[in-house]
Design an enzyme around this catalytic site. Structure first.
Site, PDB file in Angstrom:
ATOM      1  N   ASN A   1       0.799  -0.981  -0.215  1.00 16.39           N
ATOM      2  CA  ASN A   1      -0.014  -0.070   0.061  1.00 16.39           C
ATOM      3  C   ASN A   1       0.947   1.180   0.120  1.00 16.39           C
ATOM      4  O   ASN A   1       1.469   1.516   1.097  1.00 16.39           O
ATOM      5  CB  ASN A   1      -0.939   0.033   1.172  1.00 16.39           C
ATOM      6  CG  ASN A   1      -1.633   1.211   1.474  1.00 16.39           C
ATOM      7  OD1 ASN A   1      -1.878   2.007   0.434  1.00 16.39           O
ATOM      8  ND2 ASN A   1      -2.318   1.542   2.713  1.00 16.39           N
TER       9      ASN A   1
ATOM     10  N   LYS B   1       0.045   4.137  -0.012  1.00 18.93           N
ATOM     11  CA  LYS B   1      -0.592   5.510   0.421  1.00 18.93           C
ATOM     12  C   LYS B   1      -0.192   6.565  -0.440  1.00 18.93           C
ATOM     13  O   LYS B   1      -0.185   6.509  -1.655  1.00 18.93           O
ATOM     14  CB  LYS B   1       0.090   5.616   1.915  1.00 18.93           C
ATOM     15  CG  LYS B   1      -0.176   4.296   2.569  1.00 18.93           C
ATOM     16  CD  LYS B   1       0.237   4.579   4.119  1.00 18.93           C
ATOM     17  CE  LYS B   1      -0.248   3.398   4.852  1.00 18.93           C
ATOM     18  NZ  LYS B   1      -0.213   3.562   6.580  1.00 18.93           N
TER      19      LYS B   1
ATOM     20  N   HIS C   1      -9.738   1.190   5.040  1.00 22.35           N
ATOM     21  CA  HIS C   1      -8.358   1.456   5.732  1.00 22.35           C
ATOM     22  C   HIS C   1      -8.591   2.370   6.921  1.00 22.35           C
ATOM     23  O   HIS C   1      -9.338   3.396   6.730  1.00 22.35           O
ATOM     24  CB  HIS C   1      -7.216   1.916   4.816  1.00 22.35           C
ATOM     25  CG  HIS C   1      -5.784   1.962   5.328  1.00 22.35           C
ATOM     26  ND1 HIS C   1      -5.388   2.983   6.262  1.00 22.35           N
ATOM     27  CD2 HIS C   1      -4.946   0.801   5.311  1.00 22.35           C
ATOM     28  CE1 HIS C   1      -4.115   2.527   6.608  1.00 22.35           C
ATOM     29  NE2 HIS C   1      -3.949   1.583   5.928  1.00 22.35           N
TER      30      HIS C   1
ATOM     31  N   GLU D   1      -6.905   4.837   8.083  1.00 24.46           N
ATOM     32  CA  GLU D   1      -6.630   6.244   7.744  1.00 24.46           C
ATOM     33  C   GLU D   1      -7.882   6.800   6.784  1.00 24.46           C
ATOM     34  O   GLU D   1      -8.419   7.896   7.216  1.00 24.46           O
ATOM     35  CB  GLU D   1      -5.595   6.219   6.797  1.00 24.46           C
ATOM     36  CG  GLU D   1      -4.185   5.936   7.474  1.00 24.46           C
ATOM     37  CD  GLU D   1      -2.995   5.481   6.686  1.00 24.46           C
ATOM     38  OE1 GLU D   1      -2.034   5.390   7.523  1.00 24.46           O
ATOM     39  OE2 GLU D   1      -3.088   5.623   5.616  1.00 24.46           O
TER      40      GLU D   1
ATOM     41  N   GLU E   1      -5.750  -4.791  10.514  1.00 20.50           N
ATOM     42  CA  GLU E   1      -4.713  -3.808  10.800  1.00 20.50           C
ATOM     43  C   GLU E   1      -5.127  -3.113  12.343  1.00 20.50           C
ATOM     44  O   GLU E   1      -5.711  -2.113  11.964  1.00 20.50           O
ATOM     45  CB  GLU E   1      -4.666  -2.788   9.788  1.00 20.50           C
ATOM     46  CG  GLU E   1      -4.130  -3.396   8.362  1.00 20.50           C
ATOM     47  CD  GLU E   1      -3.431  -2.347   7.446  1.00 20.50           C
ATOM     48  OE1 GLU E   1      -2.596  -2.406   6.895  1.00 20.50           O
ATOM     49  OE2 GLU E   1      -4.586  -1.140   7.315  1.00 20.50           O
TER      50      GLU E   1
ATOM     51  N   GLY F   1       2.183   2.206  10.898  1.00 24.54           N
ATOM     52  CA  GLY F   1       3.176   3.382  10.757  1.00 24.54           C
ATOM     53  C   GLY F   1       3.680   4.104  12.038  1.00 24.54           C
ATOM     54  O   GLY F   1       4.535   4.973  12.268  1.00 24.54           O
TER      55      GLY F   1
ATOM     56  N   SER G   1       3.162  -2.154  10.480  1.00 28.78           N
ATOM     57  CA  SER G   1       4.436  -2.127  10.878  1.00 28.78           C
ATOM     58  C   SER G   1       5.193  -3.495  10.670  1.00 28.78           C
ATOM     59  O   SER G   1       6.176  -3.883  11.227  1.00 28.78           O
ATOM     60  CB  SER G   1       4.958  -1.513  12.387  1.00 28.78           C
ATOM     61  OG  SER G   1       4.448  -0.406  12.312  1.00 28.78           O
TER      62      SER G   1
END
Length: 246
Positions: A9, A11, A93, A95, A164, A170, A208
């Protein structure tokens, strides 16, 4: 036996030069013993499709609209992604859920739109640190997945699910293999109650993942690969993770 899948991904990263170097580095290291894909920003779908057309690597997008078409400025439909040969699209996701206030039903509707155009949705679920510390992990991920299962109905077995934990995305923190496996087993059990295909469905872990922890994570019985963020931007790291899956 389920074949492992590793998805990068990107991003909101990339440039013409960086993308070309990254994809060339990944291709040069193949073949791999697992399936690979990269989910890239919308503007780079065309060049990615051209670059990977003669390879075993697949490509996809990081989001899609729940709508087929219309006055939805800034949105990209699943039909448009299909025209670029997308095999996958990430939906839900953390985010997107966090920064854009996307709820469970919207994520489910996006997954349904993707499947309607022959694109496999990678449906993300995961809890925040506060939710984990409050003992709410199981309830949160089951609620998130339940909305998608209900909306997809008999097609639920066609999606990929990615666990996730938000607190590990991150941050450099990673769920232990045992923590990740426990949630994956929970999700597999939930899927078994909904579809006859649960035992062959692909469940990914994201958060991560790095070359030095990928092998242990992927060695868990219900973890079938990874959805990779930062490490997917470095060819050497991404290749090493793919080797761990293969």
């Amino acid at each position: 036996m389920r074949r492992k899948l590793v998805v990068g991904n990107w991003k909101m990263h990339g440039s013409h030069q960086a993308n070309a170097e990254l994809l060339a580095g990944i291709r040069a290291a193949g073949p791999f013993g697992c399936d690979l894909a990269v989910c890239v920003p919308f503007p780079y779908l065309s060049e990615t499709a051209v670059t990977l057309a003669a390879s075993d690597l697949r490509w996809g997008a990081q989001d899609c609209s729940a709508h087929a078409q219309g006055a939805y400025t800034g949105e990209v439909s699943a039909a448009m992604l299909h025209e670029f040969g997308c095999r996958y699209v990430i939906v839900g996701h953390s985010e997107r859920r966090g920064y854009h206030a996307e709820g469970d039903q919207l994520v489910a509707d996006k997954a349904k739109a993707a499947l309607a155009h022959g694109i496999t949705p990678i449906v993300c679920v995961g809890e925040t640190l506060a939710q984990r510390e409050a003992g709410e992990t199981d309830a949160v991920v089951k609620r998130q997945l339940s909305a998608v299962i209900h909306t997809l109905g008999h097609c639920a077995g066609e999606m990929v699910v990615a666990y996730e934990p938000v607190w590990a995305i991150g941050t450099g923190r990673t769920a232990t293999p045992e923590q990740a496996q426990a949630v994956h087993a929970l999700l597999r059990t939930q899927l078994q109650a909904a579809t006859a295909h649960a035992d062959t469905m692909t469940l990914l872990y994201g958060g991560s993942v790095k070359p030095d922890n990928a092998s242990t994570l992927f060695g868990q019985p219900d973890i079938d690969g990874g959805l990779i963020g930062g490490a997917a931007l470095k060819a050497a790291d991404f290749v090493a993770i793919c080797r761990a899956a293969g």
